[in-house]
Design an enzyme around this catalytic site. Sequence first.
Site, mmCIF file in Angstrom:
data_model
loop_
_atom_site.group_PDB
_atom_site.id
_atom_site.type_symbol
_atom_site.label_atom_id
_atom_site.label_comp_id
_atom_site.label_asym_id
_atom_site.label_seq_id
_atom_site.Cartn_x
_atom_site.Cartn_y
_atom_site.Cartn_z
ATOM 1 N N ASP A 16 48.929 35.482 35.592
ATOM 2 C CA ASP A 16 49.406 34.528 36.589
ATOM 3 C C ASP A 16 50.826 34.038 36.298
ATOM 4 O O ASP A 16 51.724 34.143 37.127
ATOM 5 C CB ASP A 16 48.463 33.315 36.669
ATOM 6 C CG ASP A 16 47.099 33.686 37.227
ATOM 7 O OD1 ASP A 16 47.001 34.702 37.924
ATOM 8 O OD2 ASP A 16 46.138 32.949 36.959
ATOM 9 N N ARG A 96 43.696 20.631 28.802
ATOM 10 C CA ARG A 96 44.609 20.423 29.924
ATOM 11 C C ARG A 96 45.390 19.107 29.888
ATOM 12 O O ARG A 96 46.596 19.100 30.151
ATOM 13 C CB ARG A 96 43.858 20.564 31.252
ATOM 14 C CG ARG A 96 43.237 21.933 31.496
ATOM 15 C CD ARG A 96 44.153 23.049 31.062
ATOM 16 N NE ARG A 96 43.667 24.374 31.442
ATOM 17 C CZ ARG A 96 43.882 25.460 30.752
ATOM 18 N NH1 ARG A 96 44.566 25.394 29.620
ATOM 19 N NH2 ARG A 96 43.435 26.625 31.165
ATOM 20 N N ASP A 125 41.318 23.555 37.068
ATOM 21 C CA ASP A 125 42.510 23.256 36.275
ATOM 22 C C ASP A 125 43.655 22.680 37.104
ATOM 23 O O ASP A 125 44.466 21.907 36.597
ATOM 24 C CB ASP A 125 42.988 24.508 35.545
ATOM 25 C CG ASP A 125 42.198 24.766 34.271
ATOM 26 O OD1 ASP A 125 41.523 23.834 33.803
ATOM 27 O OD2 ASP A 125 42.247 25.888 33.753
ATOM 28 N N SER A 177 38.853 37.024 33.501
ATOM 29 C CA SER A 177 39.670 35.817 33.397
ATOM 30 C C SER A 177 39.238 35.070 32.147
ATOM 31 O O SER A 177 38.062 34.720 31.995
ATOM 32 C CB SER A 177 39.455 34.937 34.633
ATOM 33 O OG SER A 177 40.182 33.728 34.513
#
Length: 402
Positions: A16, A96, A125, A177
């Site tokens: 990504d 995060r 996320d 992923s």
Amino acid sequence: MKKLNKVVLAYSGGLDTSIIIPWLKENYECEVIAVVGDVGQGKELEGLKEKAIKTGASKIYIEDLKKELVNEVIIPCLKANALYESKYLLGTAFARPIIAKRLVEIAKVEGATAIVHGCTGKGNDQVRFELAIKAFAPDMKIIAPWRIWDIKSRDEEIEYAIKKNIDIPLTKETNYSKDKNLWHLSHEGLDLENPMNEPKYKNILEMSVTPEEAPDKATYIKIYFEKGIPKKINDTEYDEVKIIEVLNKIGGDNAVGIIDIVENRLVGMKSRGVYETPGGTILYYAHKELESLCLDRETIHYKELMGNKLGEIVYYGQWYTPLREAIMAFVDNTQQFVTGEVTLKLYKGNIITAGINSKYSLYDEEIATFDEDEVYNQKDSEGFINLYGLPSKVVAIKRGIK
């Protein structure tokens, strides 16, 4: 799209964020500064500086955030026994807020006009990053390419990367992923998207072996906690990061902490994934066992409610909120006497308690014994039951039950 001067990108070097750099330069004509949060990815960080610059970034920060991750998020959640949906140990969600906070700090130092992340519009996320950014830079512009570009799938991402001559360690056949940090490794996508498919554990697992491959002999370990914080393994003291690394190795070798779950994402859909959390699973188990000895019944029962709520708060990206701070004040108070040692037996994915000891233990052998004692008058229980059962007795009488 409106031209921007400079943006900060949350960069991992994965598919990504690798293609986001040239996409940003094409669409915003901006300088791109890549920021990597080192939260324990290990070898995944190798070569990122060269890759980011080659892909078009003007500068890259690689920030060691492992201690912040452990001290500011993992240990508080461990003390609370925080879980999401009674099973998920929150590995991805833990990292995060720490990464997002550093993104804001660097964006301010660099004078960036926007912060960019590579989260999809289907995931949790995006919420976690953006809520944390808003907590420290409420007016900062946020760009999420997955919500605005024409790319619709990972296959199209791979095609774009090939077109731009971007090296990626993926093919259309092996494109799970993944998210890795000090605490865990997650696997999603491909055959895992069908809950009827048994995971191909031998192909998937990286931190752990399968139960079949684990030793045929049990492994015993002792973990010492001080006020709810793990300090020692087998009488050897470790710092906050090393203790997790050591337990990851021990747990992984014994197939501990492998789960296959279907969870309810914040955005409304269900998702299925395989998670490896060997050290974290051991720590959560041991900590809860020690609390069973050191905390009274009412505190334990109420604390379970707080742990479940904190799990939701972490999962939903609400770490930097007044409610989280208030819950942690309660949790910290409960940990004053959670000090002692837990001995565990690990065997082919199982954790079995082999002993608990604490100088603050509330367990009294003389009271609990089945043998004769002089401290507990069993006749007292009759009056207790009569009073405790009075509401039930009144209901029965009023309903005419004979």
